[in-house]
Design a protein around this motif. Structure first.
Motif, PDB file in Angstrom:
ATOM      1  N   PRO A 254       0.806  -1.223   0.000  1.00 11.91           N
ATOM      2  CA  PRO A 254       0.000   0.000   0.000  1.00 11.91           C
ATOM      3  C   PRO A 254       0.839   1.273   0.000  1.00 11.91           C
ATOM      4  O   PRO A 254       0.514   2.234  -0.690  1.00 11.91           O
ATOM      5  CB  PRO A 254      -0.823  -0.136   1.287  1.00 11.91           C
ATOM      6  N   GLN A 255       1.929   1.284   0.757  1.00 13.58           N
ATOM      7  CA  GLN A 255       2.764   2.484   0.832  1.00 13.58           C
ATOM      8  C   GLN A 255       3.315   2.869  -0.541  1.00 13.58           C
ATOM      9  O   GLN A 255       3.366   4.051  -0.897  1.00 13.58           O
ATOM     10  CB  GLN A 255       3.904   2.264   1.828  1.00 13.58           C
ATOM     11  N   LEU A 258       0.601   4.681  -2.366  1.00 12.49           N
ATOM     12  CA  LEU A 258       0.350   6.014  -1.821  1.00 12.49           C
ATOM     13  C   LEU A 258       1.439   6.989  -2.251  1.00 12.49           C
ATOM     14  O   LEU A 258       1.163   8.144  -2.605  1.00 12.49           O
ATOM     15  CB  LEU A 258       0.267   5.963  -0.293  1.00 12.49           C
ATOM     16  N   ILE A 274       0.840  12.240   3.005  1.00 15.04           N
ATOM     17  CA  ILE A 274       0.395  10.870   3.267  1.00 15.04           C
ATOM     18  C   ILE A 274       0.203  10.730   4.775  1.00 15.04           C
ATOM     19  O   ILE A 274       1.167  10.823   5.537  1.00 15.04           O
ATOM     20  CB  ILE A 274       1.412   9.841   2.754  1.00 15.04           C
ATOM     21  N   ASP A 277      -0.293   4.501   5.792  1.00 18.02           N
ATOM     22  CA  ASP A 277      -0.694   3.398   4.922  1.00 18.02           C
ATOM     23  C   ASP A 277      -1.426   2.304   5.701  1.00 18.02           C
ATOM     24  O   ASP A 277      -1.751   1.260   5.148  1.00 18.02           O
ATOM     25  CB  ASP A 277       0.535   2.789   4.243  1.00 18.02           C
ATOM     26  N   ARG A 278      -1.706   2.544   6.977  1.00 12.51           N
ATOM     27  CA  ARG A 278      -2.276   1.476   7.803  1.00 12.51           C
ATOM     28  C   ARG A 278      -3.372   1.976   8.736  1.00 12.51           C
ATOM     29  O   ARG A 278      -3.461   1.568   9.894  1.00 12.51           O
ATOM     30  CB  ARG A 278      -1.173   0.762   8.580  1.00 12.51           C
ATOM     31  N   SER A 312      -4.452   8.647   2.260  1.00 14.23           N
ATOM     32  CA  SER A 312      -4.303   7.601   3.278  1.00 14.23           C
ATOM     33  C   SER A 312      -4.692   6.242   2.712  1.00 14.23           C
ATOM     34  O   SER A 312      -5.410   6.141   1.723  1.00 14.23           O
ATOM     35  CB  SER A 312      -5.144   7.917   4.519  1.00 14.23           C
ATOM     36  N   GLY A 313      -4.188   5.217   3.366  1.00 16.25           N
ATOM     37  CA  GLY A 313      -4.516   3.841   3.006  1.00 16.25           C
ATOM     38  C   GLY A 313      -4.806   3.036   4.248  1.00 16.25           C
ATOM     39  O   GLY A 313      -4.912   3.571   5.352  1.00 16.25           O
TER      40      GLY A 313
END
Length: 422
Positions: A254-255, A258, A274, A277-278, A312-313
């Motif tokens: 994911p990072q 992003l 950002i 990612d979590r 964001s993720g």
């Protein structure tokens, strides 16, 4: 600078997806010598695309089979592609899991196995442990999906009820050499959580799986409860000899997606931040935090000044209490619409990078400063729709659904808020 806010947000999502597609990320992680024979197995929403990419870049003989979600297949010449149900497993997933174990069980120390894993693999490789029926696993899985449990908790239960997860596939491959290539869809990129860790050691225990069921008030079938109380239900731990010939490589996270989206935003003339990612938690609560940050940016130019994009993720959750339609991204945006209530200059997108928000036909949706006002003009009960978990119905009525079809990758949720200056 892009003068179409919705188009910019959709482009950011497309960039994030492309950064995680097997065509872009697999080849660089393959061995330098690509001439040997290999048996290929795999599971997940990206498994077929990963298999197709492997065939394009590998020069030696390939054979094997992978399983992906219905509609997520890709043409392969040498590797068989099976489609099965997700998120609730079906007979096809059970059958291909049996075939996979049978395929690798006859290998010896001179053989090489490539395992292609991505999000969704846990449900797609669904082979119940001894004494547990597929119906038992389906019942537990449905309950977990509606409970609000996070992905780590769900996978803790899934792998302890499985004959293939929690390192058991690695055990079946022994003594062949095993190299797993994985696309992460989980916060933190923990290999033991991705697809329930079929080829790695599992730090969780059967007792913890039981505790998850108890925490979320899930009354498991008697066979499930009996199995989880048996020593045989324990998964492989780090010192197990079957893991000695096993390697694991993350090829997309994911990072990475992003970062790619943030860089694209900067190229278009926007500052980009950002958040993480979590990000996890209830979708509607996560929406409140994002709304507060967007307002801080617009009013006080903190932590950065508009025009900017906040990205964001992660994987939020939805505790289902209503009977509406919609996944966690639609729920996030519906809650965000309520929080912002038409605040000027704030646009948003939230979508699942696999192209499927929950079990619906859309990846997610978009939000504009006019969404809330349009909803009221259309006679929509915004609060009532949120209470009914009907984000899909809300955004469908306003023609703001994001429909991409299967992307054949999966690095979890993608959210971006565009904040324009006053």
């Amino acid at each position: 600078m892009d003068d179409n806010p919705k188009a910019l947000l959709r482009n950011l999502f497309s960039v994030a997806v492309a950064a995680a597609h097997p065509d872009q990320v697999l080849a660089e992680h393959l061995p330098d010598d690509r001439t040997g024979r290999a048996v290929v197995i795999g599971a997940g929403k990206a498994a077929a695309a990963m298999a197709a990419a492997l065939e394009r870049h590998w020069q030696g003989p390939l054979s094997g089979l992978v399983v992906t979600r219905y509609g997520h297949g890709a043409p392969c010449r040498h590797i068989e592609v099976i489609e099965a149900a997700h998120p609730v497993p079906d007979d096809a997933g059970q059958a291909v899991a049996r075939r996979t174990l049978a395929l690798v069980d006859s290998l010896d120390a001179g053989d090489r196995v490539f395992c292609l894993l991505s999000g969704g693999g846990s449900a797609l490789w669904s082979l119940p442990a001894p004494g547990i029926s597929l119906a038992d696993k389906q019942a537990v899985n449905r309950a977990l999906l509606q409970s609000g449990a996070d992905i780590a908790a769900m996978n803790c239960v899934r792998k302890h009820l499985s004959a293939i997860k929690g390192g058991r596939l690695a055990q079946a491959c022994w003594p062949a050499s095993l190299h797993t290539f994985a696309i992460s869809d989980v916060p933190g990129d923990d290999p033991s959580v991705i697809a329930s860790g079929p080829t790695v050691a599992d730090p969780s225990t059967s007792a913890e799986a039981l505790a998850v069921l108890q925490k979320y008030g899930i009354d498991g079938p008697p066979a499930v409860l009996d199995w989880l109380q048996s020593p045989a239900s324990e998964t492989l731990k780090p010192d197990h000899p079957a893991l000695a010939n096993s390697r694991y490589t993350l090829i997309a996270t994911p990072q990475q997606s992003l970062v790619a989206a943030a860089e694209h935003a900067r190229q278009q003339g926007f500052e980009a931040l950002i958040l993480s990612d979590r990000i996890e938690g209830e979708s509607r609560e996560v929406a409140k935090v994002h709304a507060a940050i967007a307002r801080q940016v617009r009013r006080y130019r903190q932590p950065l000044a508009p025009p900017c994009v906040i990205i964001s993720g992660g994987e939020t959750t939805v505790t289902v209490r209503g009977g509406g339609r919609g996944g966690r991204n639609a729920e996030f945006l519906l809650a965000l619409a309520l929080e912002l209530r038409g605040s000027a200059g704030i646009y948003a997108i939230a979508a699942d990078t696999d192209g499927i928000d929950g079990s619906e036909s859309n990846a997610g949706a978009t939000l504009t400063p006019h969404t809330y006002e349009r909803a009221l003009a259309a006679g929509l009960d915004v609060e009532g729709l949120l209470a009914n978990n009907d984000g899909y119905g809300f955004f469908s009525a306003l023609d703001e659904l994001l429909v991409t079809g299967p992307t054949r990758t999966n690095v979890n949720d993608f959210r971006a808020l565009l904040v324009l200056p006053e």
